[in-house]
Design an enzyme around this catalytic site. Structure first.
Site, PDB file in Angstrom:
ATOM      1  N   SER A  92     -11.278  10.220   0.254  1.00 40.47           N
ATOM      2  CA  SER A  92     -11.800   8.850   0.362  1.00 40.47           C
ATOM      3  C   SER A  92     -13.154   8.892   1.049  1.00 40.47           C
ATOM      4  CB  SER A  92     -10.837   7.983   1.176  1.00 40.47           C
ATOM      5  OG  SER A  92     -11.436   6.749   1.528  1.00 40.47           O
ATOM      6  N   TYR A 100      -5.620   6.201   8.459  1.00 39.96           N
ATOM      7  CA  TYR A 100      -5.890   6.587   7.070  1.00 39.96           C
ATOM      8  C   TYR A 100      -7.114   7.493   6.994  1.00 39.96           C
ATOM      9  CZ  TYR A 100      -7.200   6.041   2.135  1.00 39.96           C
ATOM     10  OH  TYR A 100      -7.562   6.268   0.826  1.00 39.96           O
TER      11      TYR A 100
END
Length: 258
Positions: free
Chosen positions: A151, A164
């Protein structure tokens, strides 16, 4: 070795790909793309669902062999169950696309230990276990492709995604270490770091027009990406055209990483 034609360089005929988290979004598009390139495909969802079956029907429409399996990768035994389901179907993937992940938008003080464990297990622990399960056969065959889906948050952590973001940075480190260890066996291990992609996961956040405009202002390309744009990069990494590319972190983010 590279084939003589473009088709041969990107062909996945004779290979089997497991794409985790492939009932929707980026994973679904990657699975469809790899199937169109000739791979047999194993679709995965956290549980049996209509979305998983719809994805299987779409991939099957490309003429590829398709199996769908369900396993909750938030559980410590989830990746082992997934590997067992693949082998029960008579499939031993030599392409792994480790796309499944979970995230929760909360402030740091709102996290609890259960959420910390859930995100690290799904986003890092399951990837480690699936590589451990399937890399031995790749070593024996002296060919394999492993793609982890990271990501933009591993580079530029977003507010309220602290855990995350940490899991994606850890996944990148795992990718690099596995690349070093597995390279002598003809196995490549690379990481794709998507930016903001137009998927159902992001749909709710992007309905906030103020937030949407603020995010767009940080993207030099001036737009969000589609899942197809991630799938194209995955196809490159899964074939023989990129046989000498390993240990790479590839942002597909419209310049958002800059």
């Amino acid at each position: 070795m590279l084939g003589k034609s473009i088709e041969e360089r990107f062909s996945l005929v004779g290979h089997t790909a497991l794409v985790t988290g492939s009932s929707r979004g980026i994973g679904r598009e990657i699975a469809l793309t790899l199937a169109q390139a000739g791979a047999a495909v194993i679709l995965h969802g956290s549980r049996p669902s209509e979305a998983l079956e719809r994805a299987a029907a779409e991939v099957r429409g490309s003429g590829a062999r398709v199996e769908s399996v369900a396993a909750d990768l938030c559980r410590a035994d989830g990746a082992g169950r997934l590997a067992g389901a693949c082998r029960k179907a008579g499939l031993e993937p030599d392409i792994l696309v480790l796309n499944a992940s979970v995230q929760e938008y909360v402030k740091l003080e709102e996290y609890d230990n259960a959420e910390f464990q859930r995100e690290f297990q799904a986003n890092v622990g399951s990837a480690f276990e699936l590589i451990r399960q399937f890399s031995p056969a790749m070593r024996r065959n002296r060919w394999g492709r492993i793609v982890t889906i990271g990501s933009i948050n591993q580079m530029r952590p977003a507010a309220r995604l602290s855990i995350y973001s940490a899991t994606k940075a850890a996944l990148l480190n795992l990718t690099r270490n596995c690349a070093r260890e597995l390279a002598p066996y003809g196995i490549t291990v690379n990481n794709i770091a998507p930016g903001v992609i137009l998927t159902d996961r992001n749909a709710t956040a992007l309905r906030d027009q103020t937030l949407k405009e603020a995010i767009l202002a940080r993207i030099p390309a001036g737009r969000f990406a589609t899942p197809e744009e991630i799938a194209g990069t995955a196809l490159l990494l899964c074939g023989n055209a990129a046989a000498y590319l390993t240990g790479a972190e590839i942002p597909v983010a419209g310049g958002m990483q800059l």
